[in-house]
Design an enzyme around this catalytic site. Sequence first.
Site, PDB file in Angstrom:
ATOM      1  CD  GLN A  56      -2.826   1.480   0.348  1.00  0.00           C
ATOM      2  OE1 GLN A  56      -3.345   0.727  -0.164  1.00  0.00           O
ATOM      3  NE2 GLN A  56      -3.193   2.697   0.173  1.00  0.00           N
ATOM      4  CD  GLU A  57       2.768   3.453   3.776  1.00  0.00           C
ATOM      5  OE1 GLU A  57       2.879   4.448   2.829  1.00  0.00           O
ATOM      6  OE2 GLU A  57       2.104   3.696   4.860  1.00  0.00           O
ATOM      7  CB  SER A  58       6.705   1.571  -1.589  1.00  0.00           C
ATOM      8  OG  SER A  58       6.760   0.466  -1.217  1.00  0.00           O
TER       9      SER A  58
END
Length: 477
Positions: free
Chosen positions: A307-309
């Site tokens: 989700q972050e990267s």
Amino acid sequence: WHMLWRYPVLALLVTCALTGCARQDSLDRIQTRGELVVVSRNGPTTYYLEKTGPSGFEYALAGLLAQDLGVELSMKPAFSLHSIFDKLRRREAHLAAAGLTLTESRAATYPHSEPYDSFVTQVVYVAGNTRPRRPEDLVGRSIVALADSSHVQALQALKNNGLERLTWTEIPEADTMELLELLKRAEAELALIDSNEFAMQQGLYPRLKVAFDLSEEQDMVWYLPPDTDNTRLLEKINAFIGRVREDGTLARLREAHFGHTQAVSRIGSHTFTRMMQRALPPYRELIQQVAKEYQMDWQLLAAIAYQESHWNPRAQSPTGVRGMMMLTLPTAREMGVTNRLDATQSLRGGARYFKQMKRRLADDITDPDRTWLALAAYNIGMGHLEDARRITSQQGGDPNLWRDVMERLPLLQKRTHYKTTRHGYARGLEAVTYVQNIRHYHSILQWQDIPDKQADAPLAAGEYVPGDIDNIRLKSL
Ligand code: GLU
């Protein structure tokens, strides 16, 4: 005497000695005070509190100006356009930075900067109702706009120029979200709003659509107090605006603050499965190892990292977060991360921060809700999450259940709510999407880990409506 004027500092000292500095202009006063006082609106396009501290486009830009002047920035929130200009008239602020449109009547009273951005005025309607297509179509419809706004001035101009029967209601002491609320509740048919503001808030109002653009591009400017010697300050400000435009800073700020309105949740439905096969394998063992160190479920850590990267250790965003876990600089420092682009360090920092959030939550919150609430805090900050939990209790919900808190998080974007919370405006809807996406990825990773099972094609997270992913996730498990 004449010699003195060749040495400005000496001249100033002598002038001060003689007149008690009565001749100070606004720039002198800001520098003497060591502080630039800026009045703004607490809202998504201007100024609000993020988990990392104050944020917002106007806050960021004004902060750079303060830096340029070598002084501190002090923000004053105002809750209506009227009170912004009031504060300028009473000289309670050196500058108004609040997404304000340049209009003739304002310019007649208030000195203003060069434009730093431009937007169009949009007429917004509720999909399904008759869509107006030109100014004449506005006659006979119920229209709302902010009191004292450029939009009211535009309506007045239309009325004066042939549309005599045009009427509208002005909403005092309010922010643009109130206008959209009125449309949603069918208490008005049309609202006038700046394009950037509508883009920021449209996610909360899927049924509201742009009918047509009422204006050409209109300049946004900073206004200054009237009847003050602003000449040198304005020169400084305009030189500053020219410079940030030239060197790309302004474009970067715009992207950081308004860019995500398009980007949020636009995840193709097959991207995740594809990435799971391509981008995850090189990091799988590392993620498993770090998860073990922090005694957490590796699929959860992997889902957060995606989700972050998208599992890219070199990921960067214009807001200054970077690395596999997209840590902010302060969080990275706090977590002992010295190099955010190092995948191991980033994963450890993120895992540690997540565990910290989980620990800080009230003791009586149990898993799995504890995990989802900790993720929300990870995304939006503990203060804002606590605000949402308080609203949940006030409304008779259970503040320990993610499902109940999730319904209230988006309220942090609504002025009627955030004006009463401790930490003010926050992008609550984004936090909900964040957690729901992670839950979704998490369940796919778990599913895929069961031998002889194929991963389901993930949902398009962009289509997400609160509650939906949950239901389908249950079905797929
Ligand atoms: N730009 C508007 C003004 O200067 C305020 C924001 C809005 O109403 O959308 O009055």
